[in-house]
Design an enzyme around this catalytic site. Sequence first.
Site: not given
Length: 483
Positions: A135, A172, A175, A226, A230, A282, A344-345, A352
């Site tokens: 990106t 796109f 994760e 892009k 986001n 991102c 993060f998820k 990150r």
Amino acid sequence: MKKNIKNICCIGAGYVGGPTMAVIAKKCPHIQINVVDINKKRIEDWNSEDLASLPIFEPGLGDIIKSCRNKNLHFSTDIKKQIANADMIFISVNTPTKTKGIGAGKASDLKWVESSAREISKYAVGSTIIVEKSTLPVKTALTIKRILESQNNKLNTKSVSQSFAVLSNPEFMSEGSAIKDLENPDRVLIGGEDQEAIKELINIYLNWVDFEKILTTDLWSSELSKLIANAFLAQRISSINSMTALCEKTGADIKNVSLAIGSDKRIGQYFLDSGPGFGGSCFKKDILNLVYICNHYGLDEVSSYWQKVVDINIWQQKRISHIVVDKLFRTVSGKKIAIFGFAFKSNTNDTRESPAISICNDLIEEGSNIYIYDPKVRELQIEKDLGVETNKKYSRNNDDGYWHYSKSIDETIKEADAIIILTGWSEFKKLNYENIFKLMRSPSWIFDARGILDPNHIQSIGFRFWRIGLGNQNVSQYFDMQF
Ligand code: UDX
Ligand code: UDX
């Protein structure tokens, strides 16, 4: 331009480059794919026999690696050779936010992209298609082109002939569902000017993607799309998160609100899960980049509008650590707090920009002893995020504030005063909370920042319970205000 791509090189074996190339390898057995990286350890991990040691955890990735590696998918540090062999080169290196100099804290640092372009200009042979996967701020393709052209101008003295086409092909995938997203994308976006090169890239995707899903645009629109995609996604999360606070104050339930508003087709049901704030490599970076670009063009109203999306995200994380301290009798000093989830998820080992980092740091600062459990994140990673000096063994009377890596749920919760759920791993939904309650110190709290537990069940066990966006049903304040 080149016909019939037989050999692809991807520079950057990270969260984007690795899975993207794995899927191309699976879908295009007739193409040889070489993923190269300057990080030797990362490449060793990609080549590891033990699939649990792959540098990235993604559902379904291990199976593809097993079937394609060393057949048409190769990982190496031999950047020079693989650039020279390639008909098409993907640039998938990281583009972090600049930490110093002009645009620090907002603009993207393009030094890795630039160095990749310089490597390509040195070693490429014949006609090569360059595909931007990272990106990037708008007009980066132009930078890449200029670097390639300036080298080309010097080539009169060399015996090698070179020609380049630069395309933008933003990724796109998200994760945790990267393989699924790559195998079945909503759309594939290709920006560029060279129609022959665009056709070559389309032909690769046609091996598994319907033609109708492939959108072609000019370079700048593709790069900008892009960033904007986001920004819109992150804006949705900040919007719903901002409403969690209002629900908590007024007695509403954010889950009911999400369902009600998401049932309107114009709003849509996706990306309305409230939580501790968005993380990942991102969203924040791309919005800050957009803010920087808008400022650059004198669009101050536009930039401050998007800056607010990031501000709300930081506010949400702070809000959660304040609530925890407040509920635990306004002090967490010397108290043991169990952290469920650091990624993060869920379904990724990536940390990150994870909201867990800032929330854990706040609690350490307040003097609490936090025990962190995450099914996929390794201790070394948490050390990088929270610092090695606060990684210590638990003792109740120590109120210096530190963290400890925990290998099991039992160790994490034993004698803890509170559990904070920061990542929505499905295993946290299935735990036996009756047993957990018995092992904790009283009063025992659960702070569910992902909204994955059933409040009635948890409260019936005896826990004190707080859930993101769930009001305490005490609506008197609202009525007082109104009448
Ligand atoms: C991606 C995108 O490419 C980035 O633009 C996006 O905004 C964030 O996600 P990602 O794959 O997640 O990056 O980054 P990372 O996992 O850090 O992988 C990048 C890889 O590139 C690293 O393994 C790094 O060693 C490698 N690299 C970097 C090179 O091989 N050469 C370089 O010159 C610089
Ligand atoms: C994102 C984009 O979705 C993807 O298109 C782009 O290529 C890379 O950036 P990613 O960061 O991997 O993907 O994950 P995503 O699923 O978008 O989640 C980002 C963050 O938002 C996570 O911290 C997640 O927990 C959070 N989130 C997401 C919510 O809090 N609520 C939601 O409803 C969705």
